[in-house]
Each structure stands twice: as C-alpha cells, then as structure tokens.
Design a protein around this motif. Structure first.
Motif, short mmCIF file in Angstrom:
data_model
loop_
_atom_site.label_atom_id
_atom_site.label_comp_id
_atom_site.label_asym_id
_atom_site.label_seq_id
_atom_site.Cartn_x
_atom_site.Cartn_y
_atom_site.Cartn_z
N ARG A 364 27.87 49.43 57.47
CA ARG A 364 29.36 49.87 57.49
C ARG A 364 29.71 50.94 58.21
NH1 ARG A 364 32.48 47.53 53.22
NH2 ARG A 364 31.56 45.33 53.18
N ARG A 366 29.16 51.67 61.31
CA ARG A 366 29.36 51.36 62.70
C ARG A 366 30.78 51.33 62.78
NH1 ARG A 366 25.51 46.07 63.86
NH2 ARG A 366 23.65 46.89 62.97
N TRP A 367 31.64 50.91 61.81
CA TRP A 367 33.11 50.93 61.83
C TRP A 367 33.77 52.11 61.07
CZ3 TRP A 367 30.00 46.88 60.52
CH2 TRP A 367 29.82 45.98 61.61
N LYS A 368 33.02 52.83 60.16
CA LYS A 368 33.67 53.87 59.41
C LYS A 368 32.46 54.87 59.49
CE LYS A 368 35.83 55.22 55.01
NZ LYS A 368 36.27 54.70 53.75
N ASN A 369 32.49 55.88 60.41
CA ASN A 369 31.30 56.91 60.44
C ASN A 369 31.00 57.76 59.48
OD1 ASN A 369 29.58 57.76 62.75
ND2 ASN A 369 30.83 59.86 62.39
#
Length: 514
Positions: A364, A366-369
């Motif tokens: 996750r 990758r989209w929410k650092n």
C-alpha cells in the motif's frame, strides 16, 4: 442377617465441567492438595445410596471426607499414584496397589478408583475394577458411577453406556450428575441421538432435567450442524422452570456462526441483553469468528466496540481473531489499528500475522507513502522480539524502502538478511544497487554487488550496466574495467549505454554468452 448400611455415592466429582480438568498433575512434587480437600468435601456432602449386600461392608464414616485422617489418606494415595506413574511400569503399579493392606472395603476401593481416574490412569482403574470379586467385594452405586466416568474419559462411549445399563439393571439409581456426564461426553463426540436416549432415560428414572443437561444437548446439536433443532429447543426452554442461561445462548450462537448465520447469532445476543443477562467474552468471540468466516471483517472490528459498550473486556482471542480476519480480507489500515491496540495492551501479536501486515503495508505504501514508516515500525518490532523474520518479508521490506528512497535502511536490511543465511532474489539486489548509484554512493553499490556474489547469486546485466556507467562517470576506469571483465567471466554481457530507472519494478533479465 445384618442389613447393608448406607453407602455414599460420587456426585460433584462427576459433573461434566470436571471431565477434562484433572485435579492432580503427574508430577509427584506438584500435587494440588488444596483442590483435593475441596473436592473431597464436595463428594461427602452429596453421597447417598444403597447397594446389595457384599461380603465386606463399610459404614458411612469410612467416606467422611470432613475427617482429617481421611483427607490425609486420600492425599497420600494420590501422591503414591503420581509417584508410581513415573516408573512407566504399569504392572508393578497394579501389583503394589492390589497388595496394599489399606484397601479392605468397597469404600477404600472407590477412593482408589476415583484417584486413578483423576490421575488419568484409566487402564489400571479398569483392571482393578475387574479384580474386585477376587477381593470378595461387590461394586456399589458409587463404583458404577466412577466407572461410567472412566469410560467417558477413555472415549469409549459404548462401554460407558453399558456401565450405566449395568447399574440400572442392578437396581441402583445413579444420580442426575452421572447421566449428565454421559450426555455431555456423547455430545462432545457428535453422538447426539445416543445423548438424547440417555436424556430420556434420565426422565424415565424420575430425575428432573437440568439446565446443565439441556445445555449439553444444545452444544451437541450445534456441533453436528443441527442448529434449527437447537434453536427450537432453546426457544422451548423459555418460560419454563428450565429458563435458558448465557451458556444456553452461547451454545446455539456457536452453531449458527459455524453454518454462516452470524446475523441470527447477533439477534440472540440482543435477546440476551434484553433479558437482563450479561453476555460473556465467549459469546462475542463466537460472533467475531463467525463474521470472519463469512468475509465480513469490519463487523468483526465493530464487535470489539460492542464488547466495550457492554463492559466486557476483549481478550487475546478477540483481538487475534479480528486481526486475522482483517488481514485475510485485506482491510490493511483497520488491521494496523487493531495491531496498535494489541501492542498498547501488551498483547503479543503472532509473528506470522506481523509479517503479513508488513507485506500488506509495503504494498500500500506505493500509493500512500506514510504507510512505509508503519511497515518499518512493525518490521523492527518483529526483530526486537527476537522473532525469525521470513525471507519474503525481508525482500518486500527492502524493495519498499528502495521505492521510498530510504536506501540506508534498505542496504542495512539487505546485509542483515544475508547474515541470517537467506539468499535474496537478484532483483532485490538490483534495486538497492540502482538506488545507491542514483545517490552517488557507488562504493556502497559495489559492496552490494560483492554481497550478492557472497550469497551465491549471479548478478544481472542490469547491475553491471549501472555500476560500470557510474564508475566511468567518476573516472574510476580501472575499477570499471575490472568489473567489465568479471561480468564477461560470469557470462554476463553488459550493455554499452544502460538506462537508469530508480522507480523501476520490472523483472530484470540475466543475459549470458551463448
């Protein structure tokens, strides 16, 4: 002719709740003396029956467990049984017990038989029972009750039923607790029809059905999937002298949840609250497990909040089941919240679930650092606990750190991974090498390549391409030539103009000289 005196019979000791809870351990140095005394006093308060005239008779005083001398004798007997159990010589144990002058009356042997059952020496108990005629003794009602329990403990329900029939055929009246023990054991083994027969026989003998016996049947019906019958039986108990209790509802709720009817189980919970009863943690855990099986993980989490509303403290099973369900159905952020609650309460999270949580958070991230730090915190917690982190979790963590441009932590984790004896995939090394080169840390990148060699892996063309290009940029031509020669020696042909792609996650090929 002397009439037989009144001989007590076992009662509380045969309650179903004690079937799987032996009072004494097999360790002679850890005998639970306090429990022996309490159990003995309970037996004494509930024993009463008559039996056919044996050759040797006893008096009621022989089974007076309130008497200090009798209690000491029982403690000594249990201690001896536990001690002899360590010899692993059952024949020797049987001979010692048979020849003991302490055992003269049927009452004495009842003590011995019950102590053997509690100590789980069931075969010896059966052997001594079979030899009672050689001692010129006739079993009384208490003896038969003990043997019913012995067969139940051995999981030999046919013999247990025959022992009951024998006792009834001799004119004895085994108490309601003995019937309940048999009913409970039959239900635990899925033999509900036989349990019903014993329940009906109990009624024919004039015993009033107890809530405990009814609950055993409810559990049995639920266990074999006959939940509609169990539900009908539960509703039939309402308004009678056998008003259902929380255990009655819990048994039916468990059956409903196991067949995918958690919604109906929740309605029963509401009914429990409306009736003024206090739902227990078992009921809530049953609902959590049911919702989890049905793929409704967020309702699992909602049950945790419902428990707090009813002042019921969730236990380890509650949290563990909720976390497992949330991870199974990919509710990652909700799972992270439950994990944090468990850590805050000092509950130890299963290491496999921690690994799953790390991998899901990395994906996750990758989209929410911001989730990358959460993943790294859980990863570090696993290592702090001394848990063995699996290879897949290490690899996913290293790759996620590279994507998040945290190459120091990625490089350290990769080194630690190799130090543990793992052989990471080549793509994991490639990502670290690529990231270090992008930051101008070519020396660390070369060290990573050497680490790959040391772990038994063969570097890809991509790694050589990137390193040779960076060494050329820095004017380290001699090192670049050596690296190029090493690549050719391994059969890897570097490209002349490799492209640098820090965020690339595609699979990398290894090109060999044909």
């Amino acid at each position: 002719m002397v009439m037989p005196s009144s001989i007590p019979k076992c009662y509380h000791v045969l309650q179903p709740c004690t079937l799987n809870t032996p009072l004494f351990t097999n360790n002679a140095t850890k005998i639970n003396i306090h429990n022996i005394s309490i159990r003995a006093r309970k037996i004494a308060l509930s024993l009463s029956a008559t039996y056919p005239s044996p050759i040797k008779q006893t008096t009621t005083d022989d089974l007076n467990f309130e008497d200090r001398a009798t209690r000491i004798r029982i403690k000594g007997l249990v201690h001896r049984i536990a001690t002899l159990s360590f010899s692993n010589n059952k024949t020797q144990m049987l001979q010692i017990l048979e020849k003991d002058p302490e055992f003269q009356t049927i009452s004495d042997f009842n003590h011995l038989l019950m102590a053997l059952v509690i100590s789980q020496e069931l075969d010896i108990c059966l052997s001594i029972f079979a030899k009672l005629p050689s001692f010129q003794l006739v079993p009384d009602c208490c003896t038969h009750c003990i043997m019913i329990r012995c067969h139940c403990e051995k999981n030999d329900m046919d013999e247990a039923r025959r022992a009951l029939d024998t006792a009834l055929g001799k004119g004895f009246r085994p108490d309601a607790a003995t019937f309940t023990v048999l009913i409970n054991s039959l239900c635990k083994r899925g033999r509900v029809n036989k349990a019903r027969e014993a329940f009906e026989a109990m009624g024919r003998k004039g015993y009033e059905a107890s809530v405990l016996a009814q609950n055993c049947l409810l559990k049995g019906l639920s266990y074999v999937g006959k939940v509609d019958e169990a539900l009908e039986m539960l509703m039939g108990m309402k308004g009678t002298s056998l008003e259902p209790d929380v255990y009655s509802y819990a048994a039916v709720m468990d059956g409903l949840c196991k067949v995918g009817r958690s919604g109906d189980a929740m309605e029963l919970l509401d009914e429990v609250v409306e009736m003024g009863m206090v739902p227990n943690v078992v009921m809530f855990n049953t609902l959590i497990q049911g919702y989890s099986r049905e793929g409704r993980p967020m309702e699992c989490a909602a049950v945790l909040e419902l428990m707090r509303e009813h002042q019921c403290v969730p236990d380890y099973v509650s949290y563990h089941t909720v976390l497992h369900g949330l991870l199974k159905w990919n509710e990652v952020q909700a799972a992270l919240g439950v994990y944090r609650k468990m850590v805050g309460l000092g509950l130890e999270v299963d290491v496999r679930m921690m690994g799953t949580l790390v991998r899901r958070l990395c994906k996750r991230s990758r989209w929410k650092n911001s989730l990358l730090q959460d993943a790294y915190d859980v990863f570090e917690k696993m290592k702090e606990r001394g848990s063995v982190v699996d290879q897949r979790t290490f690899e996913v963590m290293v790759q996620a750190l590279c994507v998040g441009m945290r190459f120091d932590q990625a490089f350290a984790a990769l080194n630690e991974m190799v130090g543990l004896g793992y052989s990471p995939e080549v793509v994991t090394f490639d990502k670290v090498i690529l990231g270090l080169c992008a930051e101008g840390r070519v020396d660390d990148a070369v060290s990573t390549l050497v680490l790959l060699h040391a772990s038994g892996g063969i570097p890809s063309r991509f790694s050589y391409d990137v390193l040779i290009k960076e060494l050329n940029k820095e004017g380290k031509l001699f090192c670049a030539c050596n690296l190029f020669g090493a690549a050719l020696k391994l059969g890897v042909v570097p490209n002349r103009e490799p492209r640098l792609n820090v965020m690339g996650w595609e699979e990398l090929e290894v090109t060999r000289v044909s």
